[in-house]
Design a protein around this motif. Structure first.
Motif, PDB file in Angstrom:
ATOM      1  N   GLY A 124     -41.900  12.695  28.611  1.00  0.00           N
ATOM      2  CA  GLY A 124     -41.088  11.630  28.122  1.00  0.00           C
ATOM      3  C   GLY A 124     -40.001  11.747  27.384  1.00  0.00           C
ATOM      4  N   THR A 125     -38.899  11.083  26.871  1.00  0.00           N
ATOM      5  CA  THR A 125     -37.867  10.979  25.867  1.00  0.00           C
ATOM      6  C   THR A 125     -38.373   9.553  25.426  1.00  0.00           C
ATOM      7  OG1 THR A 125     -36.422   8.986  27.675  1.00  0.00           O
ATOM      8  CG2 THR A 125     -36.447  12.006  27.686  1.00  0.00           C
ATOM      9  N   GLU A 126     -38.076   9.704  24.055  1.00  0.00           N
ATOM     10  CA  GLU A 126     -37.988   8.353  23.700  1.00  0.00           C
ATOM     11  C   GLU A 126     -37.143   6.655  24.015  1.00  0.00           C
ATOM     12  OE1 GLU A 126     -37.277   7.302  18.407  1.00  0.00           O
ATOM     13  OE2 GLU A 126     -36.300   8.690  19.358  1.00  0.00           O
ATOM     14  N   GLU A 127     -35.937   7.417  24.754  1.00  0.00           N
ATOM     15  CA  GLU A 127     -35.988   5.893  25.277  1.00  0.00           C
ATOM     16  C   GLU A 127     -36.279   6.058  26.390  1.00  0.00           C
ATOM     17  OE1 GLU A 127     -33.915   9.289  25.113  1.00  0.00           O
ATOM     18  OE2 GLU A 127     -32.587   8.021  23.313  1.00  0.00           O
ATOM     19  N   GLU A 128     -37.454   6.368  26.823  1.00  0.00           N
ATOM     20  CA  GLU A 128     -38.251   5.579  28.225  1.00  0.00           C
ATOM     21  C   GLU A 128     -39.051   4.871  27.564  1.00  0.00           C
ATOM     22  OE1 GLU A 128     -39.693   9.055  31.450  1.00  0.00           O
ATOM     23  OE2 GLU A 128     -38.972   9.862  30.089  1.00  0.00           O
ATOM     24  N   PHE A 129     -39.765   5.901  26.445  1.00  0.00           N
ATOM     25  CA  PHE A 129     -40.843   5.399  25.553  1.00  0.00           C
ATOM     26  C   PHE A 129     -40.688   4.054  24.766  1.00  0.00           C
ATOM     27  CE2 PHE A 129     -43.497   4.397  21.510  1.00  0.00           C
ATOM     28  CZ  PHE A 129     -45.272   4.569  22.230  1.00  0.00           C
ATOM     29  N   ASN A 130     -39.357   4.174  24.860  1.00  0.00           N
ATOM     30  CA  ASN A 130     -38.904   2.223  23.769  1.00  0.00           C
ATOM     31  C   ASN A 130     -38.867   1.565  24.932  1.00  0.00           C
ATOM     32  OD1 ASN A 130     -39.158   3.313  20.802  1.00  0.00           O
ATOM     33  ND2 ASN A 130     -36.878   3.945  21.242  1.00  0.00           N
ATOM     34  N   GLY A 131     -38.716   2.043  26.146  1.00  0.00           N
ATOM     35  CA  GLY A 131     -38.297   1.141  26.927  1.00  0.00           C
ATOM     36  C   GLY A 131     -39.128  -0.018  28.155  1.00  0.00           C
ATOM     37  N   LEU A 132     -41.070   1.036  27.031  1.00  0.00           N
ATOM     38  CA  LEU A 132     -41.970   0.353  27.616  1.00  0.00           C
ATOM     39  C   LEU A 132     -42.531  -0.594  26.780  1.00  0.00           C
ATOM     40  CD1 LEU A 132     -44.617   4.116  27.553  1.00  0.00           C
ATOM     41  CD2 LEU A 132     -43.196   2.566  29.965  1.00  0.00           C
TER      42      LEU A 132
ATOM     43  N   TYR B 278     -50.723   3.757  26.247  1.00  0.00           N
ATOM     44  CA  TYR B 278     -50.086   5.531  25.101  1.00  0.00           C
ATOM     45  C   TYR B 278     -50.902   5.732  23.479  1.00  0.00           C
ATOM     46  CZ  TYR B 278     -47.487   6.108  29.481  1.00  0.00           C
ATOM     47  OH  TYR B 278     -47.223   6.267  30.532  1.00  0.00           O
ATOM     48  N   TRP B 279     -50.535   4.501  23.325  1.00  0.00           N
ATOM     49  CA  TRP B 279     -50.718   5.471  21.907  1.00  0.00           C
ATOM     50  C   TRP B 279     -52.563   5.418  21.692  1.00  0.00           C
ATOM     51  CZ3 TRP B 279     -48.465   7.506  18.269  1.00  0.00           C
ATOM     52  CH2 TRP B 279     -46.819   7.253  17.856  1.00  0.00           C
TER      53      TRP B 279
ATOM     54  N   ALA C  36     -53.526  16.525  22.819  1.00  0.00           N
ATOM     55  CA  ALA C  36     -52.459  15.652  22.934  1.00  0.00           C
ATOM     56  C   ALA C  36     -51.125  15.869  23.487  1.00  0.00           C
ATOM     57  CB  ALA C  36     -52.397  15.541  22.052  1.00  0.00           C
ATOM     58  N   ASP C  37     -51.105  17.241  24.093  1.00  0.00           N
ATOM     59  CA  ASP C  37     -50.468  18.252  24.123  1.00  0.00           C
ATOM     60  C   ASP C  37     -49.600  18.305  25.237  1.00  0.00           C
ATOM     61  OD1 ASP C  37     -52.386  20.386  24.039  1.00  0.00           O
ATOM     62  OD2 ASP C  37     -50.500  22.020  23.883  1.00  0.00           O
ATOM     63  N   ASP C  38     -50.902  17.854  26.050  1.00  0.00           N
ATOM     64  CA  ASP C  38     -50.390  17.759  28.021  1.00  0.00           C
ATOM     65  C   ASP C  38     -50.304  16.401  27.762  1.00  0.00           C
ATOM     66  OD1 ASP C  38     -51.673  20.001  27.641  1.00  0.00           O
ATOM     67  OD2 ASP C  38     -53.808  20.072  28.338  1.00  0.00           O
ATOM     68  N   LEU C  39     -50.157  15.362  26.848  1.00  0.00           N
ATOM     69  CA  LEU C  39     -49.373  13.938  27.131  1.00  0.00           C
ATOM     70  C   LEU C  39     -48.219  14.184  27.540  1.00  0.00           C
ATOM     71  CD1 LEU C  39     -51.477  12.629  24.757  1.00  0.00           C
ATOM     72  CD2 LEU C  39     -52.247  12.318  27.623  1.00  0.00           C
TER      73      LEU C  39
ATOM     74  N   PHE D 119     -45.527  11.666  26.691  1.00  0.00           N
ATOM     75  CA  PHE D 119     -45.545  11.497  25.627  1.00  0.00           C
ATOM     76  C   PHE D 119     -45.433  12.220  24.659  1.00  0.00           C
ATOM     77  CE2 PHE D 119     -44.103   7.398  28.341  1.00  0.00           C
ATOM     78  CZ  PHE D 119     -43.460   6.990  28.509  1.00  0.00           C
ATOM     79  N   TYR D 120     -45.995  13.536  24.767  1.00  0.00           N
ATOM     80  CA  TYR D 120     -46.646  14.219  23.431  1.00  0.00           C
ATOM     81  C   TYR D 120     -45.922  14.527  22.386  1.00  0.00           C
ATOM     82  CZ  TYR D 120     -48.322  17.736  20.212  1.00  0.00           C
ATOM     83  OH  TYR D 120     -48.283  18.741  19.160  1.00  0.00           O
ATOM     84  N   PRO D 121     -44.096  14.453  22.311  1.00  0.00           N
ATOM     85  CA  PRO D 121     -43.020  15.013  21.724  1.00  0.00           C
ATOM     86  C   PRO D 121     -42.875  14.283  21.073  1.00  0.00           C
ATOM     87  CG  PRO D 121     -42.930  16.643  23.563  1.00  0.00           C
ATOM     88  CD  PRO D 121     -43.653  15.135  23.697  1.00  0.00           C
ATOM     89  N   VAL D 122     -42.553  12.837  21.402  1.00  0.00           N
ATOM     90  CA  VAL D 122     -42.126  11.542  21.005  1.00  0.00           C
ATOM     91  C   VAL D 122     -42.828  10.838  20.448  1.00  0.00           C
ATOM     92  CG1 VAL D 122     -41.032   8.987  21.606  1.00  0.00           C
ATOM     93  CG2 VAL D 122     -40.769  11.045  22.847  1.00  0.00           C
ATOM     94  N   MET D 123     -44.457  11.000  20.238  1.00  0.00           N
ATOM     95  CA  MET D 123     -45.439  10.126  19.752  1.00  0.00           C
ATOM     96  C   MET D 123     -45.683  11.077  18.663  1.00  0.00           C
ATOM     97  SD  MET D 123     -47.448   8.729  23.025  1.00  0.00           S
ATOM     98  CE  MET D 123     -47.705   7.199  21.897  1.00  0.00           C
ATOM     99  N   MET D 124     -45.749  11.877  18.366  1.00  0.00           N
ATOM    100  CA  MET D 124     -46.233  12.938  17.528  1.00  0.00           C
ATOM    101  C   MET D 124     -45.348  13.103  15.970  1.00  0.00           C
ATOM    102  SD  MET D 124     -48.547  15.318  15.874  1.00  0.00           S
ATOM    103  CE  MET D 124     -49.752  15.570  17.563  1.00  0.00           C
ATOM    104  N   SER D 125     -44.009  12.760  16.757  1.00  0.00           N
ATOM    105  CA  SER D 125     -42.647  12.854  16.299  1.00  0.00           C
ATOM    106  C   SER D 125     -43.313  11.513  15.338  1.00  0.00           C
ATOM    107  CB  SER D 125     -41.985  12.888  16.799  1.00  0.00           C
ATOM    108  OG  SER D 125     -40.469  12.306  15.893  1.00  0.00           O
TER     109      SER D 125
END
Length: 56
Positions: free
Chosen positions: A7-15, A23-24, A36-39, A41-47
């Motif tokens: 998922g993208t940062e935009e998608e995550f922020n839209g939740l 998700y957290w 966690a790398d299977d989730l 929103f992993y890249p967004v959340m790890m960042s």
């Protein structure tokens, strides 16, 4: 080999706040298990999770 779709940062922020909190919780649980790398929103959340991290 199957590539993962994340998922993208935009998608995550839209939740909703509640959905982000869920998700957290899932992220932290999976991160402790090393999966966690299977989730979605992993890249967004790890960042976000590593913001300000300097190292040990």
């Amino acid at each position: 080999m199957e590539s993962k779709v994340y998922g993208t940062e935009e998608e995550f922020n839209g939740l909703t706040f509640e959905a982000q909190e869920e998700y957290w919780e899932e992220f932290h649980q999976h991160n402790l298990q090393g999966t966690a790398d299977d989730l979605y929103f992993y890249p967004v959340m790890m960042s976000i999770h590593l913001q300000g991290y300097v190292g040990d």
